[in-house]
Design a protein around this motif. Structure first.
Motif, PDB file in Angstrom:
ATOM      1  N   ILE A  17       0.651  -1.478   0.071  1.00  0.00           N
ATOM      2  CA  ILE A  17       0.022   0.049   0.023  1.00  0.00           C
ATOM      3  C   ILE A  17       0.871   1.285   0.166  1.00  0.00           C
ATOM      4  N   ASP A  18       2.107   1.150   0.656  1.00  0.00           N
ATOM      5  CA  ASP A  18       2.724   2.492   0.730  1.00  0.00           C
ATOM      6  C   ASP A  18       3.621   2.864  -0.507  1.00  0.00           C
ATOM      7  N   SER A  19       3.386   1.883  -1.708  1.00  0.00           N
ATOM      8  CA  SER A  19       3.962   2.141  -2.902  1.00  0.00           C
ATOM      9  C   SER A  19       2.748   2.872  -3.901  1.00  0.00           C
ATOM     10  N   LEU A  20       1.575   2.602  -3.566  1.00  0.00           N
ATOM     11  CA  LEU A  20       0.576   3.351  -4.242  1.00  0.00           C
ATOM     12  C   LEU A  20       0.415   4.876  -4.369  1.00  0.00           C
ATOM     13  N   GLU A  21      -0.240   5.251  -5.529  1.00  0.00           N
ATOM     14  CA  GLU A  21      -0.498   6.470  -5.502  1.00  0.00           C
ATOM     15  C   GLU A  21      -1.411   7.261  -4.536  1.00  0.00           C
ATOM     16  N   SER A  22      -1.653   8.549  -4.537  1.00  0.00           N
ATOM     17  CA  SER A  22      -2.204   9.146  -3.298  1.00  0.00           C
ATOM     18  C   SER A  22      -3.714   8.513  -3.358  1.00  0.00           C
ATOM     19  N   PHE A  23      -4.700   8.704  -4.211  1.00  0.00           N
ATOM     20  CA  PHE A  23      -6.115   8.262  -3.830  1.00  0.00           C
ATOM     21  C   PHE A  23      -6.096   6.725  -3.724  1.00  0.00           C
ATOM     22  N   GLU A  24      -5.506   5.922  -4.497  1.00  0.00           N
ATOM     23  CA  GLU A  24      -5.389   4.565  -4.525  1.00  0.00           C
ATOM     24  C   GLU A  24      -4.750   4.142  -2.954  1.00  0.00           C
ATOM     25  N   LYS A  25      -3.869   4.959  -2.487  1.00  0.00           N
ATOM     26  CA  LYS A  25      -3.302   4.653  -1.277  1.00  0.00           C
ATOM     27  C   LYS A  25      -4.387   4.854  -0.146  1.00  0.00           C
ATOM     28  N   LYS A  31      -9.144   0.166   3.890  1.00  0.00           N
ATOM     29  CA  LYS A  31      -9.517  -1.118   3.665  1.00  0.00           C
ATOM     30  C   LYS A  31      -8.751  -2.010   4.575  1.00  0.00           C
ATOM     31  N   TRP A  32      -7.322  -1.587   4.624  1.00  0.00           N
ATOM     32  CA  TRP A  32      -6.343  -2.235   5.472  1.00  0.00           C
ATOM     33  C   TRP A  32      -6.840  -2.158   6.944  1.00  0.00           C
ATOM     34  N   HIS A  33      -7.176  -0.851   7.225  1.00  0.00           N
ATOM     35  CA  HIS A  33      -7.421  -0.677   8.787  1.00  0.00           C
ATOM     36  C   HIS A  33      -8.680  -1.727   8.901  1.00  0.00           C
ATOM     37  N   LYS A  34      -9.792  -1.458   8.045  1.00  0.00           N
ATOM     38  CA  LYS A  34     -10.923  -2.416   8.415  1.00  0.00           C
ATOM     39  C   LYS A  34     -10.696  -3.897   8.655  1.00  0.00           C
ATOM     40  N   ASN A  35      -9.752  -4.299   7.794  1.00  0.00           N
ATOM     41  CA  ASN A  35      -9.374  -5.694   7.589  1.00  0.00           C
ATOM     42  C   ASN A  35      -8.638  -6.213   8.933  1.00  0.00           C
ATOM     43  N   GLU A  56       5.490  -0.149  12.632  1.00  0.00           N
ATOM     44  CA  GLU A  56       5.445   1.076  13.275  1.00  0.00           C
ATOM     45  C   GLU A  56       5.932   2.099  12.408  1.00  0.00           C
ATOM     46  N   GLU A  57       6.859   1.979  11.771  1.00  0.00           N
ATOM     47  CA  GLU A  57       7.315   3.095  10.840  1.00  0.00           C
ATOM     48  C   GLU A  57       6.285   3.272   9.519  1.00  0.00           C
ATOM     49  N   LEU A  58       5.691   2.436   9.200  1.00  0.00           N
ATOM     50  CA  LEU A  58       4.673   2.451   8.184  1.00  0.00           C
ATOM     51  C   LEU A  58       3.368   2.828   8.672  1.00  0.00           C
ATOM     52  N   PHE A  59       3.107   2.369   9.768  1.00  0.00           N
ATOM     53  CA  PHE A  59       1.791   2.788  10.419  1.00  0.00           C
ATOM     54  C   PHE A  59       1.712   4.483  10.719  1.00  0.00           C
ATOM     55  N   PHE A  60       2.679   4.790  11.244  1.00  0.00           N
ATOM     56  CA  PHE A  60       2.613   6.395  11.697  1.00  0.00           C
ATOM     57  C   PHE A  60       2.941   7.285  10.288  1.00  0.00           C
ATOM     58  N   LYS A  61       3.792   6.697   9.325  1.00  0.00           N
ATOM     59  CA  LYS A  61       3.980   7.386   8.034  1.00  0.00           C
ATOM     60  C   LYS A  61       2.667   7.712   7.352  1.00  0.00           C
ATOM     61  N   ASN A  62       1.888   6.552   7.447  1.00  0.00           N
ATOM     62  CA  ASN A  62       0.387   6.447   6.783  1.00  0.00           C
ATOM     63  C   ASN A  62      -0.433   7.316   7.447  1.00  0.00           C
TER      64      ASN A  62
END
Length: 89
Positions: A17-25, A31-35, A56-62
């Protein structure tokens, strides 16, 4: 082992998910949060320390990405509303 597999799958999806473009991301993060976090807690992840730090890094970055994305979307909505008002007059 099942919980570990679930945790690794969640991490790998977040990395993708971190590699996707803005709206897709943004959509994919919702969806990731819901899952992974609606019915379970972040405390339920069973990861090695290295993987946990990556999560942790990805979580806070996102989280920061979503805050920025929300503000950009809000500003865009304001511009559209102003344009509608202008065109009505």
């Amino acid at each position: 082992m099942e919980r570990r597999d679930w945790s690794l799958k969640a991490l790998s999806e977040l990395i993708y998910i971190d590699s996707l473009e803005s709206f897709e991301k943004a959509d994919a993060l919702v969806k990731w949060h819901k899952n992974y976090l609606t019915d379970d807690s972040i405390e339920n992840f069973d990861l090695e320390l290295v993987d946990l730090k990556k999560l942790e890094e990805l979580f806070f970055k996102n989280i920061n990405f979503l805050k920025k994305h929300k503000e950009e979307t809000r500003q865009e909505l304001i511009k559209i509303q102003k344009m509608k008002k202008f065109l009505k007059n």
